[in-house]
Design a protein around this motif. Structure first.
Motif, mmCIF file in Angstrom:
data_model
loop_
_atom_site.group_PDB
_atom_site.id
_atom_site.type_symbol
_atom_site.label_atom_id
_atom_site.label_comp_id
_atom_site.label_asym_id
_atom_site.label_seq_id
_atom_site.Cartn_x
_atom_site.Cartn_y
_atom_site.Cartn_z
ATOM 1 N N PHE A 73 35.163 43.863 45.427
ATOM 2 C CA PHE A 73 36.114 45.375 45.569
ATOM 3 C C PHE A 73 36.422 45.203 46.920
ATOM 4 C CE2 PHE A 73 31.241 45.221 44.850
ATOM 5 C CZ PHE A 73 31.051 44.778 43.259
ATOM 6 N N TYR A 74 36.804 44.852 47.371
ATOM 7 C CA TYR A 74 37.913 45.210 48.703
ATOM 8 C C TYR A 74 39.145 44.933 48.541
ATOM 9 C CZ TYR A 74 38.658 39.913 49.574
ATOM 10 O OH TYR A 74 38.429 38.734 49.905
ATOM 11 N N GLU A 75 39.266 44.076 47.371
ATOM 12 C CA GLU A 75 40.475 43.816 46.558
ATOM 13 C C GLU A 75 40.855 45.118 45.945
ATOM 14 O OE1 GLU A 75 40.238 39.395 45.666
ATOM 15 O OE2 GLU A 75 40.729 40.414 44.271
ATOM 16 N N GLY A 76 40.050 45.340 45.412
ATOM 17 C CA GLY A 76 40.559 47.178 44.904
ATOM 18 C C GLY A 76 41.164 47.983 45.879
ATOM 19 N N ARG A 77 40.109 47.765 46.681
ATOM 20 C CA ARG A 77 40.529 49.309 48.235
ATOM 21 C C ARG A 77 41.683 48.385 48.353
ATOM 22 N NH1 ARG A 77 36.891 52.358 46.811
ATOM 23 N NH2 ARG A 77 34.111 51.546 46.877
ATOM 24 N N ALA A 78 42.527 47.418 48.320
ATOM 25 C CA ALA A 78 43.788 46.817 49.171
ATOM 26 C C ALA A 78 44.401 48.030 47.335
ATOM 27 C CB ALA A 78 44.312 45.897 48.430
ATOM 28 N N VAL A 79 44.318 48.148 46.778
ATOM 29 C CA VAL A 79 45.068 48.637 45.968
ATOM 30 C C VAL A 79 45.211 50.447 46.057
ATOM 31 C CG1 VAL A 79 46.302 49.481 43.345
ATOM 32 C CG2 VAL A 79 45.220 47.154 44.285
ATOM 33 N N GLN A 80 43.974 51.477 46.055
ATOM 34 C CA GLN A 80 43.763 51.902 46.207
ATOM 35 C C GLN A 80 44.810 52.881 47.503
ATOM 36 O OE1 GLN A 80 39.258 52.785 46.288
ATOM 37 N NE2 GLN A 80 39.235 53.398 43.700
ATOM 38 N N GLY A 81 43.463 52.213 48.235
ATOM 39 C CA GLY A 81 44.448 52.320 50.045
ATOM 40 C C GLY A 81 45.949 52.759 50.176
ATOM 41 N N THR A 82 46.795 51.579 49.330
ATOM 42 C CA THR A 82 48.243 51.831 49.487
ATOM 43 C C THR A 82 49.033 53.263 48.184
ATOM 44 O OG1 THR A 82 48.574 49.814 48.646
ATOM 45 C CG2 THR A 82 50.078 50.747 48.022
ATOM 46 N N ALA B 67 33.719 36.955 42.523
ATOM 47 C CA ALA B 67 35.007 36.979 41.840
ATOM 48 C C ALA B 67 35.373 38.029 41.631
ATOM 49 C CB ALA B 67 35.051 36.606 40.387
ATOM 50 N N GLY B 68 37.283 38.023 41.935
ATOM 51 C CA GLY B 68 37.587 39.299 42.282
ATOM 52 C C GLY B 68 38.926 39.546 40.162
ATOM 53 N N ILE B 69 40.138 40.191 41.117
ATOM 54 C CA ILE B 69 40.688 40.953 40.277
ATOM 55 C C ILE B 69 41.756 39.827 39.691
ATOM 56 C CG2 ILE B 69 43.452 41.934 39.941
ATOM 57 C CD1 ILE B 69 42.703 43.450 42.255
ATOM 58 N N GLY B 70 42.279 38.205 40.175
ATOM 59 C CA GLY B 70 42.417 37.423 39.484
ATOM 60 C C GLY B 70 41.276 36.791 38.179
ATOM 61 N N GLU B 71 39.932 36.755 38.291
ATOM 62 C CA GLU B 71 39.349 36.375 37.351
ATOM 63 C C GLU B 71 39.048 37.803 36.830
ATOM 64 O OE1 GLU B 71 38.267 34.243 41.339
ATOM 65 O OE2 GLU B 71 38.313 35.785 40.633
ATOM 66 N N GLY B 72 38.946 39.082 36.961
ATOM 67 C CA GLY B 72 38.295 39.914 35.300
ATOM 68 C C GLY B 72 37.425 41.023 35.963
ATOM 69 N N MET B 73 36.932 40.209 37.498
ATOM 70 C CA MET B 73 35.848 41.131 37.731
ATOM 71 C C MET B 73 36.390 42.130 38.617
ATOM 72 S SD MET B 73 31.580 39.760 39.453
ATOM 73 C CE MET B 73 31.154 38.187 38.364
ATOM 74 N N VAL B 74 36.716 42.590 38.676
ATOM 75 C CA VAL B 74 37.404 43.181 39.354
ATOM 76 C C VAL B 74 38.439 44.356 38.590
ATOM 77 C CG1 VAL B 74 38.119 44.674 41.645
ATOM 78 C CG2 VAL B 74 36.502 42.973 41.531
ATOM 79 N N LYS B 75 38.652 45.037 38.053
ATOM 80 C CA LYS B 75 39.729 45.730 37.138
ATOM 81 C C LYS B 75 40.301 47.002 37.894
ATOM 82 C CE LYS B 75 39.005 43.402 32.786
ATOM 83 N NZ LYS B 75 38.686 44.633 31.705
ATOM 84 N N ILE B 76 41.535 46.989 37.603
ATOM 85 C CA ILE B 76 41.886 48.272 38.389
ATOM 86 C C ILE B 76 42.704 48.871 37.243
ATOM 87 C CG2 ILE B 76 43.803 49.827 39.480
ATOM 88 C CD1 ILE B 76 42.483 48.076 41.150
ATOM 89 N N GLY B 77 42.347 50.518 36.922
ATOM 90 C CA GLY B 77 41.838 51.696 36.154
ATOM 91 C C GLY B 77 43.302 51.763 35.809
#
Length: 358
Positions: free
Chosen positions: A132-141, A279-289
């Protein structure tokens, strides 16, 4: 020679019989949910994964679930009932289910257990989580570039590594694009309590925050932000798109369906093994809406750049130089945090104020 052939044939027959019994034509899969399936967030998306199972396998899979199960003794009872009810595999979908999962699994060695976000395994217990922290990087930006007051509020559930990682990641990336940004964290000590979540959001807004992030499961913070006016939020665990285009500007979406399908297929094939999955964004388990039209084009472009570089593996959200909150060195220039440190993270990075509750 004949005796050897007889023994070899018997061994082969036994081996084939064992392999045959290991495979299953149908599977009963159980789910233990910490919130209601209509929470619009965490549990909603786990239930979407359950529904994806049913759609994928049809009548080969029967699913059962229990929602709003408190962490602790109640969870242990619910898991036990599912195991006694014939479940072949049980997904326990909250951090606080960790010890109950281990305890019940020991009593039902023939049942497979999958625990979300935990770190304890057994021969019949696997763990799985999303980065989830990968998505937080996008949100923080986005948050750092869009705030007008330079004050960002964060609603934390419990002070566990998963949540602390998210706070740190969001802060690091907000600070990169806006050196003047400040974070305020309120701990709700709940995963799902709309009243508490709304109160936390209102308190942060009263302190001057015009961006609210959350690691809780309801849409109450979005409603509070909408009522306040010029405050933006992000969907948590699910798109929460009913609040688009404002105040929700984007979201982290947990995509559990493919994992659930993979693990149930393994039970059917007789190939299920205990393992850890992260798993994260690369594997598709985390998506950015969807990044909505409320986000300026330059901000959207920067957010998409971060998202894509994380997905490709070119960038890691915890890349040095980074210090700990007390100023001590943590990561040198270009150094990337290892998974062990991230999995047990119990400290804030430099610049964040306040203490992590013990």
């Amino acid at each position: 020679m004949n005796l050897k052939r007889l023994l070899a044939g018997t061994a082969l027959a036994l081996g084939l019989a064992t392999a045959a019994t290991a495979q299953q034509d149908s599977v009963k899969a159980g789910f233990i949910f910490v919130g209601p399936i209509g929470d619009g967030g965490w549990t909603y998306e786990h239930n979407q994964g359950r529904l994806a199972l049913e759609e994928h396998f049809g009548d080969k899979v029967e699913t059962v679930y229990q929602e709003s199960v408190p962490e602790g003794a109640d969870a242990e009872r619910a898991m036990t009932q599912m195991a006694l009810g014939g479940a072949d595999i049980i997904f326990t979908t909250s951090f606080g289910y960790m010890d109950p999962t281990i305890n019940v699994a020991a009593k039902f060695p023939d049942v497979k257990f999958e625990h979300a976000t935990g770190f304890k395994r057994a021969d019949n217990v696997s763990t799985y989580s999303a980065r989830f922290y990968e998505g937080r990087a996008v949100q923080g930006t986005i948050a750092g570039m869009m705030t007008k007051t330079n004050k960002i509020g964060y609603i934390g559930s419990y002070p566990i590594p998963e949540v602390i990682r998210g706070i740190n990641s969001a802060y690091i990336h907000a600070k990169k694009v806006n050196p003047d940004v400040e974070f305020s964290v309120i701990w709700a000590y709940t995963w799902f309590d709309p009243a508490k979540e709304a109160d936390a959001a209102k308190a942060l807004i009263e302190q001057g925050a015009d961006v609210i992030l959350q690691h809780t499961d309801s849409t109450a913070p979005q409603a509070a932000a909408q009522e306040a006016g010029d405050v933006i939020t992000f969907g948590q665990a699910s798109d929460m798109a009913e609040y688009a285009p404002k105040p929700r500007v984007s979201s982290i979406i947990d995509n559990w369906g493919p994992y659930y399908i993979e693990r149930v297929q393994a039970v059917m094939d007789g190939t299920w093994e205990s393992k850890d999955t992260w798993a994260g964004i690369g594997e598709g388990m985390v998506k950015i809406g969807d990044i909505t039209d409320a986000v300026p084009e330059d901000v959207k472009a920067k957010a998409e750049e971060i998202r894509d570089s994380i997905a490709s593996g070119d960038y890691h959200p915890f890349t040095g130089p980074l210090n700990k909150q007390d100023g001590s060195a943590w990561l040198a220039e270009g150094e990337v945090a290892d998974d062990g440190t991230l999995a047990g993270m119990n400290f804030y990075v430099e610049g964040l104020s306040g203490e992590i509750p013990q």
